[in-house]
Design a protein around this motif. Sequence first.
Motif, PDB file in Angstrom:
ATOM      1  N   PHE A  67      31.772  14.769 -46.955  1.00 44.18           N
ATOM      2  CA  PHE A  67      32.501  13.695 -46.295  1.00 44.18           C
ATOM      3  C   PHE A  67      33.236  12.854 -47.324  1.00 44.18           C
ATOM      4  O   PHE A  67      34.299  12.334 -47.089  1.00 44.18           O
ATOM      5  CB  PHE A  67      31.524  12.818 -45.510  1.00 44.18           C
ATOM      6  N   ALA A 107      20.404   9.075 -40.178  1.00 41.11           N
ATOM      7  CA  ALA A 107      21.836   9.306 -40.396  1.00 41.11           C
ATOM      8  C   ALA A 107      22.638   8.036 -40.587  1.00 41.11           C
ATOM      9  O   ALA A 107      23.658   8.039 -41.274  1.00 41.11           O
ATOM     10  CB  ALA A 107      22.401  10.090 -39.215  1.00 41.11           C
ATOM     11  N   ASP A 163      19.647  11.660 -36.341  1.00 43.34           N
ATOM     12  CA  ASP A 163      19.823  12.956 -35.671  1.00 43.34           C
ATOM     13  C   ASP A 163      18.454  13.448 -35.215  1.00 43.34           C
ATOM     14  O   ASP A 163      17.434  12.921 -35.669  1.00 43.34           O
ATOM     15  CB  ASP A 163      20.447  13.954 -36.673  1.00 43.34           C
ATOM     16  N   ARG A 193      15.487  14.130 -37.280  1.00 37.71           N
ATOM     17  CA  ARG A 193      15.792  14.679 -38.610  1.00 37.71           C
ATOM     18  C   ARG A 193      15.812  13.547 -39.635  1.00 37.71           C
ATOM     19  O   ARG A 193      16.777  12.809 -39.750  1.00 37.71           O
ATOM     20  CB  ARG A 193      17.136  15.417 -38.634  1.00 37.71           C
ATOM     21  N   ARG A 238      28.457  25.499 -32.860  1.00 37.19           N
ATOM     22  CA  ARG A 238      27.362  24.611 -32.449  1.00 37.19           C
ATOM     23  C   ARG A 238      26.923  24.863 -31.019  1.00 37.19           C
ATOM     24  O   ARG A 238      26.221  24.049 -30.431  1.00 37.19           O
ATOM     25  CB  ARG A 238      27.779  23.143 -32.618  1.00 37.19           C
ATOM     26  N   LYS A 265      26.783  13.402 -26.975  1.00 36.77           N
ATOM     27  CA  LYS A 265      27.898  13.667 -27.884  1.00 36.77           C
ATOM     28  C   LYS A 265      28.399  15.082 -27.649  1.00 36.77           C
ATOM     29  O   LYS A 265      27.699  15.902 -27.050  1.00 36.77           O
ATOM     30  CB  LYS A 265      27.417  13.492 -29.335  1.00 36.77           C
ATOM     31  N   HIS A 266      29.620  15.412 -28.107  1.00 30.94           N
ATOM     32  CA  HIS A 266      30.609  14.582 -28.774  1.00 30.94           C
ATOM     33  C   HIS A 266      31.742  14.389 -27.784  1.00 30.94           C
ATOM     34  O   HIS A 266      32.331  15.370 -27.337  1.00 30.94           O
ATOM     35  CB  HIS A 266      31.117  15.309 -30.017  1.00 30.94           C
ATOM     36  N   ARG A 273      37.689  20.737 -37.087  1.00 31.57           N
ATOM     37  CA  ARG A 273      37.319  19.812 -36.008  1.00 31.57           C
ATOM     38  C   ARG A 273      37.813  18.384 -36.247  1.00 31.57           C
ATOM     39  O   ARG A 273      38.106  17.651 -35.322  1.00 31.57           O
ATOM     40  CB  ARG A 273      35.820  19.822 -35.802  1.00 31.57           C
ATOM     41  N   MET A 281      28.603   9.019 -28.291  1.00 29.05           N
ATOM     42  CA  MET A 281      29.301   9.288 -29.558  1.00 29.05           C
ATOM     43  C   MET A 281      30.623   9.988 -29.268  1.00 29.05           C
ATOM     44  O   MET A 281      30.652  11.031 -28.616  1.00 29.05           O
ATOM     45  CB  MET A 281      28.454  10.183 -30.475  1.00 29.05           C
ATOM     46  N   ASP A 329      31.848   9.693 -34.474  1.00 33.80           N
ATOM     47  CA  ASP A 329      31.107  10.677 -35.235  1.00 33.80           C
ATOM     48  C   ASP A 329      31.290  10.269 -36.692  1.00 33.80           C
ATOM     49  O   ASP A 329      32.124   9.421 -37.012  1.00 33.80           O
ATOM     50  CB  ASP A 329      31.650  12.085 -34.948  1.00 33.80           C
ATOM     51  N   TRP A 330      30.540  10.888 -37.573  1.00 33.39           N
ATOM     52  CA  TRP A 330      30.496  10.418 -38.967  1.00 33.39           C
ATOM     53  C   TRP A 330      31.815  10.668 -39.692  1.00 33.39           C
ATOM     54  O   TRP A 330      32.237  11.799 -39.863  1.00 33.39           O
ATOM     55  CB  TRP A 330      29.305  11.046 -39.671  1.00 33.39           C
ATOM     56  N   SER A 355      23.546  19.045 -38.859  1.00 36.39           N
ATOM     57  CA  SER A 355      22.872  17.811 -38.445  1.00 36.39           C
ATOM     58  C   SER A 355      21.871  18.085 -37.320  1.00 36.39           C
ATOM     59  O   SER A 355      20.999  17.273 -37.048  1.00 36.39           O
ATOM     60  CB  SER A 355      23.908  16.800 -37.959  1.00 36.39           C
ATOM     61  N   GLU A 379      26.284  23.926 -37.596  1.00 41.27           N
ATOM     62  CA  GLU A 379      27.421  23.019 -37.681  1.00 41.27           C
ATOM     63  C   GLU A 379      28.330  23.445 -38.827  1.00 41.27           C
ATOM     64  O   GLU A 379      27.914  24.207 -39.701  1.00 41.27           O
ATOM     65  CB  GLU A 379      26.891  21.605 -37.910  1.00 41.27           C
TER      66      GLU A 379
END
Length: 651
Positions: A8, A101, A119, A125, A192, A225-226, A236, A269, A304-305, A425, A509
């Motif tokens: 990212f 996250a 997540d 997670r 996904r 999401k999403h 994406r 999200m 989203d991130w 994720s 992902e």
Amino acid sequence: MKCIVSLFALALLAHPVLAQAPAATTQLQTTLADSDNGRVVASPDDLPQLGKSPLADVIAAMTTREKALLLVGMGFRANIPGIPPMSPEDAKIPEKVPGAAGRTHAIARLGIPSITLSDGPAGVRIDPVRDDDTTRTYHATAFPVATLLASSWDTALVGNVGVTFGREAREYGVDILLAPGMNLHRNPLGGRNFEYYSEDPLLSGHMAAAFINGFESQGVGTAPKHFAANNQEFNRMKLNTVVSERTLRELYLKGFEIAVKEAEPWTVMSAYNLINGVHSSQSPELLTTILRDEWGFEGFVMTDWFGGTDPVEQVAAGNDVIMPGFPALTAALVAAAENGTLSQEQLDTSVERVLRIVMQSPTFRGVEYSEEPDLGTGAAVARRAAAESMVLLKNDDGTLPIASSHTIALFGNTSYDLIIGGSGSGDVNEAYSVSLDAGLKQAGFTIDSELEKRYTTYMVDAKAKRPPPPMPFFPPPPIAEMSVDAETIERAARNADVAIFTLGRRSGEFEDRARDEFELNDVERSLLNDVSEAFHAVGKKVVVVMNVGGVTEVASWRNAPDAILLAWQPGQEGGNAIADVLSGRVNPSGKLASTFPTAYTDVPSAENFPGKVLPGDHEPPPIALMGLPSEVIYEEGIYVGYRYHNTFDVK
Ligand code: GLC
């Protein structure tokens, strides 16, 4: 986590706000100083406090900067070149839940706490180990993936998973889970798909609603999401999804509509992709007109991130929170509020939405959390849900159930290395997982020991040789299917009572599945044929277990075995759950929730998936993953899955 951040990090260099950061930040710092200087800070004891004073008073007492801080996450804890560091103040604040996250900012003087977002759709997670505590681990249950749960068609079962899962999240101190994933299986190669329920919005919506109601009954929030139409991984973050209004409404929004109306999730999200030229996270039509005015959604929307390109457009459109956030975004919102491009009313509307959810959060309500979730119950629920959801696609002459006195010749890499879930994720740091050979042995079966030795030696050796994944969260490259010589197969056919061949397909992902993953490869095909011939020659049966993350080609080989069990990706108790079904301890009652096309060419979106990079000399992204401006045209319209095959009579 660090490596994922670097992905990212490079994306951010392209982030318009960040790109202007030096000038904007300098100018803003001056502005901020003025606006902060302009406030006479009342003495703490007569400051309004969230939950004790009227919300309007709390909002009125917030500075513009504090409002902006509430809407922008605290960022990633990592000093990676290229990613803007957290603000020095934020970097000093220890994470309540290490590895979660994202976090929102606290505004302590007004009694506003930071809340924690974690997540993922198949389990909490978080970091399984903590720097400051080497005496224990922090594992969570890896539940069956969404596609398997949807195959149960059982909202009570999925709701129960939600309750159990919600308890784990609460016990770890999480406020909002970044789940359920509920985009559609538009194309079998969607990376996904495992994280999503089905090709059908009605089933997806009801499954998601059941999960959300179950999960949120434990006092913890969710983030379906999403939103919306994020049905592929290819480019994406810069992908424009061209889709008709009817298709959008009847397919890609319908599931979210059902979930919002039936379960009233705390948050939603928004998606990375654009829809008809407008970023999902920057679309007033999507996030205000449809989501709020038409459907009555009352929570807050988060990105989203690192999704989207313009934080001011995001807040103005109704995307209230920008995750994971970084300081320049806060500065951009303050600047916009100061110069009027973002009205105080727009700012306050988002602030109020967030504060209302914060007041519902376990953190704000001071809910005790043990960090000792009941993982035994989690495992039992995961096992039962997986077994209940599996789909028996074929069972000739009562091949199944297998008598526990039988010896089983177990073929296929994934018989010994079960794929319990997808990567990215949506992965989980579970304490253990049960492979199929272990599950069968625990169920009392005898496994052909020579085959077991061959496979386990091969797998250990292959794992030692394979290159590391390009970065954590990425699946390691799949291990080539081990060939088995005719003599070994013959011997197994003599010694064992029945053969089982497990077909494995991973998913994850960041990347869609390769086209050739849809069909069996040559080794798999010849192995299945050789085993079927050898065992049928001596009057014995063959069972195929499909441990896959998405639909695959079946028509060309389904006549070879006597029985086929679709296990999808069954979570940490997968080996036991499959053994429960093969032994007859659990009656398989799952039904397909997505179409198995006869051939990939029969898939209605085969021609246009995953779209194309737009013409033009685009600046090559630092890493392919960051993507290039692209476009996919949903030419098939509403005709996805069974809607297509039934309408146009395509077998
Ligand atoms: C990822 C995923 C999203 C996840 C978020 C936080 O990029 O798209 O599903 O919840 O970032 O990890």
